[in-house]
Design an enzyme around this catalytic site. Structure first.
Site: not given
Ligand SMILES: N[C@H](CCC[C@H](N)C(=O)O)C(=O)O
Length: 289
Positions: A75, A172, A221, A230, A233
């Site tokens: 994260c 992703h 997400e 994100c 991301g």
């Protein structure tokens, strides 16, 4: 069980942060879900746990649970909040800390102006490591790299998404859109997240290229739905854009929650992300057994 927590956010991606440096709370998935619940609990996209160093040369263990209670590998926005948290609480006086997640070691640095830079490590393109099942699919060449066409339904007329696939430690799938504000993030994001070709599900990015150093991004997400930002991301979207020949090595990514700056020099170079981190409030709460 009564627990103390800190509510934090990085570019609007929000977290419940737990100090487990003096012992584990022993929370179960249902309790992580409860903490993340915006009506019955505190409310957050992820729950982050700070645990003691797992090995020499590593300062802390960094454990991440999505709002759905599942533990995940990475994260990025949470990493910036992590270093803010451990410094604010006096758990370290280092400006740069090394933390281990499920599958990577990150280096987090808080600058004098409060902005935090994270060395996210290199992107991973090996499909089995994402993981992504490309059996029976042919890549669509694009700008020196390629995308994969995902059928989003079973009949021949079903819509599809052309996605770039990679891992930042977590999976992703990034697709290009003309206008993020008009992108079908909830409808298509939910279908991409649970597409059978992603056995561990996937974070679905919707990337608008503004110019070679500016982008707009929305992300549905895995395990949390659309978030205001994100971090991984944004890293995945910039890496995909660079490989598709659309970006220069440093890109400002405007998310709904704030600005993230991503830099990547290609190959095995690490992806570096810079952005904000803030403590919102401290609290105590009785967590149901
Ligand atoms: N939903 C992600 C975890 C949180 C990632 C995001 N909040 C970030 O800042 O990188 C996953 O399941 O891989």
């Amino acid at each position: 069980m009564r627990i103390r927590f800190t509510k934090m956010q990085g570019a609007g991606n929000d977290f419940v942060v737990l100090d487990e440096t003096r012992g584990r709370l022993g929370l179960q998935p249902a309790q992580y879900r409860w903490l993340a619940d915006r009506h019955f609990g505190v409310g957050a996209d992820q729950v982050l746990s700070v645990r003691p160093s797992p090995a020499p040369g590593i300062d802390f263990e960094y454990v991440i649970h999505n709002a759905d209670g599942g533990e995940v590998e990475q994260c990025g926005n949470g990493a910036r909040c992590f270093v803010r948290y451990v410094r604010e609480r006096g758990l370290t006086d280092k400006r740069t800390v090394r933390v281990r997640t499920m599958n990577t070691v990150l280096e987090l640095t808080e600058a004098d102006d409060g902005r935090v830079t994270v060395d996210m490590g290199p992107p991973v393109f090996d499909l089995p490591q994402v993981p992504f099942d490309d059996a029976g699919l042919s890549p669509h060449p694009q700008g020196g790299w390629h995308t994969w066409r995902l059928a989003l339904g079973t009949d021949a007329a079903a819509p599809h998404a052309d996605v770039a696939v990679l891992s930042m430690g977590n999976p992703h799938a990034v697709q290009l859109v003309a206008d993020v504000d008009a992108a079908p993030v909830a409808a298509v994001g939910a279908l991409v997240e649970r597409h059978p070709r992603f056995p561990k599900r996937v974070n679905a990015g919707f990337l608008q290229v503004v110019d070679r150093s500016h982008a707009r991004l929305r992300v549905w997400e895995r395990g949390a739905g659309e978030t205001l930002a994100c971090g991984t991301g944004a890293c995945a979207a910039v890496v995909a854009g660079i490989r598709l020949g659309l970006f220069d090595p440093r890109v400002d990514v405007q998310t709904r929650g704030g600005l993230l700056t991503i830099a990547w020099d290609g190959g095995d170079a690490p992806v570096r992300m810079t952005g904000p981190a803030a403590t919102v409030f401290e609290g105590e709460i009785e967590v149901p057994q």
